[in-house]
Scaffold this active site. Structure first.
Site, PDB file in Angstrom:
ATOM      1  N   ARG A 171      -3.255 -10.149   4.848  1.00  0.00           N
ATOM      2  CA  ARG A 171      -3.684 -10.208   3.447  1.00  0.00           C
ATOM      3  C   ARG A 171      -2.523  -9.702   2.597  1.00  0.00           C
ATOM      4  O   ARG A 171      -2.163  -8.529   2.706  1.00  0.00           O
ATOM      5  CB  ARG A 171      -4.936  -9.334   3.293  1.00  0.00           C
ATOM      6  CG  ARG A 171      -5.589  -9.343   1.947  1.00  0.00           C
ATOM      7  CD  ARG A 171      -6.833  -8.441   1.948  1.00  0.00           C
ATOM      8  NE  ARG A 171      -7.455  -8.416   0.640  1.00  0.00           N
ATOM      9  CZ  ARG A 171      -7.064  -7.630  -0.353  1.00  0.00           C
ATOM     10  NH1 ARG A 171      -6.059  -6.802  -0.200  1.00  0.00           N
ATOM     11  NH2 ARG A 171      -7.691  -7.669  -1.518  1.00  0.00           N
ATOM     12  N   LYS A 174       0.835  -1.214   0.000  1.00  0.00           N
ATOM     13  CA  LYS A 174       0.000   0.000   0.000  1.00  0.00           C
ATOM     14  C   LYS A 174       0.864   1.256   0.000  1.00  0.00           C
ATOM     15  O   LYS A 174       2.060   1.221   0.268  1.00  0.00           O
ATOM     16  CB  LYS A 174      -0.984  -0.049   1.178  1.00  0.00           C
ATOM     17  CG  LYS A 174      -2.103  -1.051   0.875  1.00  0.00           C
ATOM     18  CD  LYS A 174      -3.253  -0.988   1.832  1.00  0.00           C
ATOM     19  CE  LYS A 174      -4.336  -1.975   1.372  1.00  0.00           C
ATOM     20  NZ  LYS A 174      -5.400  -2.142   2.361  1.00  0.00           N
TER      21      LYS A 174
HETATM   22  N1  HH2 Z   1      -7.450  -3.867   0.926  1.00  0.00           N
HETATM   23  C1  HH2 Z   1      -7.797  -3.894  -0.368  1.00  0.00           C
HETATM   24  C2  HH2 Z   1      -8.860  -4.696  -0.805  1.00  0.00           C
HETATM   25  N2  HH2 Z   1      -9.551  -5.474   0.051  1.00  0.00           N
HETATM   26  N3  HH2 Z   1      -9.895  -6.257   2.254  1.00  0.00           N
HETATM   27  C3  HH2 Z   1      -9.581  -6.233   3.544  1.00  0.00           C
HETATM   28  N4  HH2 Z   1     -10.252  -6.993   4.423  1.00  0.00           N
HETATM   29  N5  HH2 Z   1      -8.547  -5.451   4.026  1.00  0.00           N
HETATM   30  C4  HH2 Z   1      -7.819  -4.656   3.214  1.00  0.00           C
HETATM   31  O1  HH2 Z   1      -6.917  -3.932   3.711  1.00  0.00           O
HETATM   32  C5  HH2 Z   1      -8.141  -4.643   1.814  1.00  0.00           C
HETATM   33  C6  HH2 Z   1      -9.204  -5.466   1.370  1.00  0.00           C
HETATM   34  C7  HH2 Z   1      -7.035  -3.063  -1.347  1.00  0.00           C
HETATM   35  O2  HH2 Z   1      -5.964  -3.740  -1.877  1.00  0.00           O
HETATM   36  P1  HH2 Z   1      -5.942  -4.581  -3.258  1.00  0.00           P
HETATM   37  O3  HH2 Z   1      -7.001  -5.632  -3.291  1.00  0.00           O
HETATM   38  O4  HH2 Z   1      -4.570  -5.123  -3.393  1.00  0.00           O
HETATM   39  O5  HH2 Z   1      -6.188  -3.530  -4.404  1.00  0.00           O
HETATM   40  P2  HH2 Z   1      -7.495  -3.049  -5.180  1.00  0.00           P
HETATM   41  O6  HH2 Z   1      -8.505  -2.630  -4.172  1.00  0.00           O
HETATM   42  O7  HH2 Z   1      -6.993  -1.904  -6.031  1.00  0.00           O
HETATM   43  O8  HH2 Z   1      -8.005  -4.194  -6.010  1.00  0.00           O
END
Ligand code: HH2
Length: 255
Positions: free
Chosen positions: A237, A202
């Site tokens: 995660r 992040k």
């Molecule tokens: N962060 C993201 C998405 N889902 N779910 C939980 N429970 N906690 C988190 O911190 C979280 C999440 C954002 O990251 P990412 O899926 O890598 O990216 P994007 O939202 O751009 O698909």
């Protein structure tokens, strides 16, 4: 928890796994590398992301969930009731809602299934959440919100043992807010509910290291993940499963 974004626009792996065969292969690889669960998402929640309609989201995630859930536990990363319901029917055993079950229809879907739920804190929504977020005391506010949502879910029939909470790193939080949450994560862990932390690659890692490209933030992410584990995080995660599994194995043996 390994991350599998079946999207064109996720901040780190956007576009890499939009093809179903590649997504399934990556999910299977993460299980083989030691992930205990794979989190499948069909809509980016990065700051400024545009919403996706439920039909498109379902088309992206269902084939992946049906296949991967035959090999290991799968969670669905969604805030949409229809996507959550159909994903559980297809084999997902966790509903991961970044909007924290604020929508009563999401609560109803969750209570009609035996799925575990992950309640995340987010201030605002992804389109606006990074526009100067403010708190009196970020840790207290996030913890109290998560406790209230967990109590609400329990009173709506979801067993407390099926509820995880997540402070939502980067969701309506400044660099200082993210650091304060991670430094005082034990105060959120003290609620007694399992705490999930998502911090992988992040932007706060980029801000601390001066490296703004998400794919170069792996080592910083592992460092932050270990700090979170040391404060009691139960589920992490991550994008980088082999590195994270290795780091946790060594840290676990030493702690
Ligand atoms: N962060 C993201 C998405 N889902 N779910 C939980 N429970 N906690 C988190 O911190 C979280 C999440 C954002 O990251 P990412 O899926 O890598 O990216 P994007 O939202 O751009 O698909």
């Amino acid at each position: 928890m390994g991350i599998l974004n079946v999207t064109p626009d996720s901040f780190s792996d956007g576009g890499k796994f939009l093809d179903a065969d590649r997504a399934i292969a990556h999910g299977l690889a993460m299980f083989a590398q030691g992930a205990d669960i794979v989190d499948v998402g069909g809509e980016s929640t990065r700051p400024g992301a545009q919403p996706v309609d439920p039909a498109t989201e379902l088309e992206r995630v269902l084939p992946i969930i049906s296949e991967l859930s035959r090999h290991g536990p799968v969670s669905i990363d969604t805030s949409k009731p229809d996507v959550a319901a159909k994903s559980v029917a297809a084999g997902a055993s966790v509903i991961n809602d970044v909007s924290g079950f604020r929508d009563p229809s999401m609560v109803r879907v969750a209570s009609e299934t035996a799925a575990t739920v992950c309640v995340m804190h987010m201030k605002g929504d992804p389109r606006t959440m990074q526009q100067a977020p403010t708190y009196d005391d970020v840790v207290t506010e996030v913890r109290d919100y998560l406790k209230r949502q967990a109590d609400m879910l329990e009173s709506d029939g979801i067993s407390r043992s099926s509820i995880w909470i997540d402070p939502g790193i980067g969701f309506g939080k400044s660099l200082e807010h993210n650091l304060e949450i991670l430094r005082r994560l034990d105060e959120i862990v003290a609620t007694g509910l399992p705490v999930l932390v998502g911090l992988s690659r992040k932007s706060f890692i980029g801000k601390l290291t001066g490296d703004l490209h998400p794919s170069n933030r792996g080592i910083g992410s592992v460092a932050a993940m270990l700090a979170a584990a040391a404060k009691g995080a139960r589920i992490v995660r991550v994008h980088d499963v082999p590195e994270s599994v290795q780091a946790l194995a060594v840290w676990g043996a030493l702690s």
